[in-house]
Design a protein around this motif. Structure first.
Motif, short mmCIF file in Angstrom:
data_model
loop_
_atom_site.label_atom_id
_atom_site.label_comp_id
_atom_site.label_asym_id
_atom_site.label_seq_id
_atom_site.Cartn_x
_atom_site.Cartn_y
_atom_site.Cartn_z
N TRP A 1 0.63 -1.44 -0.03
CA TRP A 1 0.08 -0.28 0.04
C TRP A 1 0.90 1.27 0.03
CZ3 TRP A 1 -3.57 -2.52 -1.82
CH2 TRP A 1 -4.00 -3.62 -1.19
N PRO A 2 1.95 1.44 0.66
CA PRO A 2 2.71 2.65 0.64
C PRO A 2 2.98 3.07 -0.70
CG PRO A 2 3.46 1.33 2.51
CD PRO A 2 2.44 0.34 1.78
N ILE A 3 3.68 2.00 -1.58
CA ILE A 3 4.07 2.55 -2.98
C ILE A 3 2.96 2.63 -3.88
CG2 ILE A 3 4.47 0.03 -3.65
CD1 ILE A 3 6.62 2.92 -4.67
N LEU A 4 1.88 1.98 -3.56
CA LEU A 4 0.86 2.08 -4.56
C LEU A 4 0.24 3.52 -4.13
CD1 LEU A 4 -0.82 -1.36 -4.61
CD2 LEU A 4 0.38 -0.39 -6.36
N THR B 1 -0.67 6.62 -6.86
CA THR B 1 -2.18 7.11 -6.98
C THR B 1 -2.21 8.79 -6.61
OG1 THR B 1 -2.50 6.47 -4.67
CG2 THR B 1 -3.31 5.31 -6.47
N LEU B 2 -1.54 9.09 -5.62
CA LEU B 2 -1.52 10.71 -5.25
C LEU B 2 -0.80 11.29 -6.51
CD1 LEU B 2 -0.49 10.48 -1.42
CD2 LEU B 2 -2.59 11.19 -2.46
N ALA C 1 -9.15 3.80 -2.79
CA ALA C 1 -9.55 2.59 -2.75
C ALA C 1 -8.22 1.88 -1.92
CB ALA C 1 -9.31 1.84 -4.00
N VAL C 2 -6.99 2.38 -2.20
CA VAL C 2 -5.74 1.88 -1.59
C VAL C 2 -5.77 2.39 0.10
CG1 VAL C 2 -3.40 2.25 -1.30
CG2 VAL C 2 -4.34 2.14 -3.35
N TRP D 1 -5.69 -0.37 3.06
CA TRP D 1 -4.65 -0.23 3.89
C TRP D 1 -5.13 -0.20 5.25
CZ3 TRP D 1 -0.59 3.96 2.90
CH2 TRP D 1 0.92 3.81 4.13
N LEU D 2 -6.29 0.85 5.56
CA LEU D 2 -6.79 0.92 6.92
C LEU D 2 -7.61 -0.45 7.44
CD1 LEU D 2 -8.32 4.58 6.58
CD2 LEU D 2 -6.21 3.65 7.74
N SER D 3 -8.07 -1.28 6.26
CA SER D 3 -8.45 -2.65 6.64
C SER D 3 -7.43 -3.43 7.26
CB SER D 3 -9.28 -3.09 5.36
OG SER D 3 -10.17 -2.50 4.95
N ASP D 4 -6.14 -3.32 6.63
CA ASP D 4 -5.16 -4.16 7.12
C ASP D 4 -4.83 -3.75 8.58
OD1 ASP D 4 -5.07 -5.75 4.95
OD2 ASP D 4 -3.24 -4.77 4.21
N ILE D 5 -4.61 -2.50 9.00
CA ILE D 5 -4.32 -1.85 10.22
C ILE D 5 -5.53 -2.43 11.13
CG2 ILE D 5 -4.22 0.39 11.57
CD1 ILE D 5 -3.08 1.56 8.87
#
Length: 276
Positions: free
Chosen positions: A28-31, A35-36, A66-67, A71-75
């Motif tokens: 997620w960080p690189i994705l 996207t940004l 979406a990312v 990402w927040l779902s994983d957290i």
């Protein structure tokens, strides 16, 4: 596959010799950086009237959202189901969030600095007056005063909701969070009406630039805070948080109070003092 990964993580936590969470590898960080990047390029192309600029802007926004969701779902899984968010981890997260809010404070300080630099001693380029000649400032006792009431009321509701949540009063908690979201949406709607009815634009001298830069930056923070509170509202409804572990709720409330305080400075300096 996901079930096996969860079991392995639980076994790892059982035999871990420290209370800190070593974050697993994540895409997620690189994705989100890409996207940004797409969203920023799309915004520039759209503002300059290039073809498909709006399409790229919307695509970047959709992909970023979406990312962030995944990402927040994983957290959420790490903290709620895997037990990775120990007391030390939560303390670190809170310190990191406080440092983030401090960085936001300095962002607003820079905007206020630009505003007071031009308004306290107006230069000859704008006629030596503030507001500059030809600029009709907004009436601070119309929509701005109403928005002040709405935002301060939302801060009171979210504070009451937090205390009700800790006390185990579920109905009062849900109602308070819901009213906070409603008041925040109404605030944003009135801000939009104010912008559309304004007699000046961001291109109208330094007054328009500093006005829209300060209120627009605050409006963006209101939207982010509204999403923050709304996600907390959904988590409370779905029983995803407890009064012993609701760091996301606490950070959201802290962020919202920061938004409230900034608005008070904006109302006094930009709307009330700046219009006289």
């Amino acid at each position: 596959m996901q079930h096996n990964k969860t079991n392995l993580q639980l076994i790892k936590n059982k035999y871990q010799s420290h209370t800190y969470h070593l974050v697993d590898q994540s895409p997620w960080p690189i994705l989100i950086s890409w996207t940004l990047f797409f969203m920023a390029i799309g915004a520039v192309l759209y503002m300059h009237g290039y073809n498909n600029g709006g399409l790229l802007l919307n695509l970047g926004f959709f992909l970023t959202s979406a990312v962030m969701y995944f990402w927040l779902s994983d957290i959420h899984i790490e903290g709620s189901f895997l037990g990775n968010h120990t007391k030390e981890v939560k303390n670190g997260l809170m310190i990191g969030f406080i440092l983030f809010v401090i960085s936001e404070v300095f962002a607003f300080i820079s905007v206020f600095w630009a505003y007071f630099h031009s308004s306290i001693v107006p230069s000859v380029e704008i006629g030596g007056y503030w507001p500059p000649l030809g600029i009709v400032p907004l009436n601070p006792f119309s929509i701005p005063l109403l928005n002040t009431f709405l935002l301060l009321s939302s801060g009171a509701f979210i504070t009451y909701g937090h205390h009700a949540f800790i006390a185990g009063k579920r109905v009062f908690t849900i109602n308070s969070f819901f009213m906070t979201v409603v008041l925040a949406v109404v605030f944003t709607l009135f801000q939009y009406i104010e912008y559309t009815d304004s007699s000046f634009s961001i291109a109208d001298s330094v007054f328009g630039t500093t006005f829209y830069a300060s209120t627009g930056l605050h409006g963006f923070h209101v939207i982010v805070g509204t999403i923050f509170i709304f996600i907390g509202f959904l988590r409370i409804i779905n029983y995803n948080v407890t009064k012993q572990g609701h760091l996301g709720i606490e950070t959201g409330i802290l962020y919202w109070h920061f938004v409230d305080i900034v608005w008070l400075f904006l109302f006094i300096a930009v709307y009330f003092w700046g219009s006289n």
